[in-house]
Design a protein around this motif. Structure first.
Motif, PDB file in Angstrom:
ATOM      1  N   PRO A  72       0.822  -1.208   0.000  1.00 32.22           N
ATOM      2  CA  PRO A  72       0.000   0.000   0.000  1.00 32.22           C
ATOM      3  C   PRO A  72       0.856   1.258   0.000  1.00 32.22           C
ATOM      4  O   PRO A  72       1.966   1.274   0.527  1.00 32.22           O
ATOM      5  N   ASN A 165      -5.516  -6.313   6.008  1.00 28.54           N
ATOM      6  CA  ASN A 165      -5.662  -5.893   4.615  1.00 28.54           C
ATOM      7  C   ASN A 165      -6.570  -4.672   4.523  1.00 28.54           C
ATOM      8  O   ASN A 165      -6.282  -3.726   3.776  1.00 28.54           O
ATOM      9  N   CYS A 169      -5.786  -1.031   3.032  1.00 27.03           N
ATOM     10  CA  CYS A 169      -6.622  -0.389   2.005  1.00 27.03           C
ATOM     11  C   CYS A 169      -6.930   1.052   2.390  1.00 27.03           C
ATOM     12  O   CYS A 169      -6.873   1.958   1.549  1.00 27.03           O
ATOM     13  N   ARG A 173      -5.847   4.235   0.214  1.00 26.43           N
ATOM     14  CA  ARG A 173      -6.877   5.017  -0.491  1.00 26.43           C
ATOM     15  C   ARG A 173      -7.377   6.223   0.296  1.00 26.43           C
ATOM     16  O   ARG A 173      -7.834   7.198  -0.300  1.00 26.43           O
ATOM     17  N   VAL A 215     -11.912   1.859  -1.791  1.00 31.46           N
ATOM     18  CA  VAL A 215     -11.632   1.215  -0.496  1.00 31.46           C
ATOM     19  C   VAL A 215     -12.421  -0.087  -0.386  1.00 31.46           C
ATOM     20  O   VAL A 215     -11.882  -1.129   0.007  1.00 31.46           O
ATOM     21  N   CYS A 218     -11.007  -2.790  -2.623  1.00 32.09           N
ATOM     22  CA  CYS A 218      -9.719  -3.246  -2.083  1.00 32.09           C
ATOM     23  C   CYS A 218      -9.925  -4.238  -0.945  1.00 32.09           C
ATOM     24  O   CYS A 218      -9.218  -5.248  -0.847  1.00 32.09           O
ATOM     25  N   ASP A 223      -6.676  -6.898  -1.824  1.00 32.05           N
ATOM     26  CA  ASP A 223      -5.566  -6.380  -2.636  1.00 32.05           C
ATOM     27  C   ASP A 223      -4.212  -6.492  -1.948  1.00 32.05           C
ATOM     28  O   ASP A 223      -3.189  -6.673  -2.613  1.00 32.05           O
TER      29      ASP A 223
END
Length: 304
Positions: A72, A165, A169, A173, A215, A218, A223
């Motif tokens: 990220p 995760n 995200c 974002r 978001v 993701c 992601d």
């Protein structure tokens, strides 16, 4: 024996020999055919095996040649740093398998906190519940930066990984919503340790202002699952991406470092103990709640 009988017997023997030779020839021909078939089958099997091996090697090479997705953004140190006004320090995404880069040291008088957290860790929840006000006070006063490092180390790693995760995200974002998202996860832990659904994680993100479809996508698509695994392994193996610390690696969560010093409380849920540790690590001139600067035209308050 008459001549005619002798001639007949010789003819009969010759015929039997000829028949035997013909049968032998046929057997030899049949044997050669069988050997040829075996050879062809063997060669075909070897060729098929070679093709299969080549195919496997090609798949392995192709797979290994495909790099894992980048981590990220805003987490090049394997963590996101939140400073004054709850604003995140922006960084480019960490390339796959790249070494995390520690952030520059804070200016004098600004404490650097680093917190490694598993969002389903009960001790992490207890620490947050006890010290949320202190952490907010440090940020709002500009007295500290806090770098949050989401990892997944619990046996129920699937749920921990999903939460980490989701945190990644939000960091990627909607980074300026991260502080609130982190706090909401830790103060809303499910009692049974099963974790949250993707829909619940998306709802949490929306509650703190990270309501974009980017978001949500993701979170549902995982992601940064690979990044969470890599960051967790790096944290457990060490060294930590932090200048000026003697702590080699993460041994459990929460791992809390204040100016590089490890916080090892007698009671993780005691806010006074944490405040005292921050004061001790920061130095004599540091205060948790510094007096606000006087506005223009006002005099600074006199020392008592």
């Amino acid at each position: 024996m008459s001549k005619s009988e002798g001639a007949t017997e010789r003819q009969s023997k010759n015929a039997r020999r000829a028949e035997a030779r013909e049968k032998a020839r046929q057997l030899r021909d049949e044997q050669r055919k069988r050997e040829k078939r075996k050879t062809l089958l063997l060669q075909g099997g070897i060729l098929a095996g070679v093709i299969a091996v080549v195919a496997i090697i090609a798949v392995v090479i192709t797979t290994s040649a495909q790099p894992a997705g980048p981590g990220p953004r805003n987490m090049a140190s394997d963590g996101i740093t939140i400073g004054a006004d709850y604003t995140a320090v922006t960084t480019p995404a960490l390339a796959a398998e790249a070494t995390p880069q520690p952030l520059p040291e804070n200016e004098a008088g600004v404490v650097a906190l680093n917190i490694w957290v598993d969002y389903l860790c009960p001790a992490c929840g207890a620490f947050e519940q006890a010290n949320a006000d202190t952490l907010r006070s440090l940020i709002e006063s500009g007295s500290a930066t806090i770098t949050f490092h989401p990892i997944a180390i619990l046996s129920n790693q699937g749920a921990s990984q999903s939460a980490a995760n989701a945190a990644a995200c939000v960091a990627d974002r909607a980074p300026n919503s991260f502080f609130d998202f982190n706090e909401l996860l830790l103060t809303s832990q499910p009692g049974d340790g099963t974790g949250w659904t993707d829909e619940q994680l998306i709802d949490f993100a929306e509650q703190v202002g990270a309501s974009s479809s980017a978001v949500a996508d993701c979170i549902t698509e995982g992601d940064f699952d690979e990044w969470v695994t890599a960051a967790t392994n790096r944290a457990l193996a060490g060294p930590l991406p932090l200048r000026g610390t003697e702590v080699p690696s993460v041994q459990g969560t929460p791992t809390v470092l204040v100016n590089g010093d490890l916080y090892q409380p007698a009671d993780i849920a005691d806010p006074t103990e944490f405040q005292q540790f921050v004061l001790q690590a920061a130095g004599e001139d540091f205060t948790l709640n510094p007096s606000p600067a006087p506005e223009e035209g006002e005099e600074a308050p006199a020392d008592e």
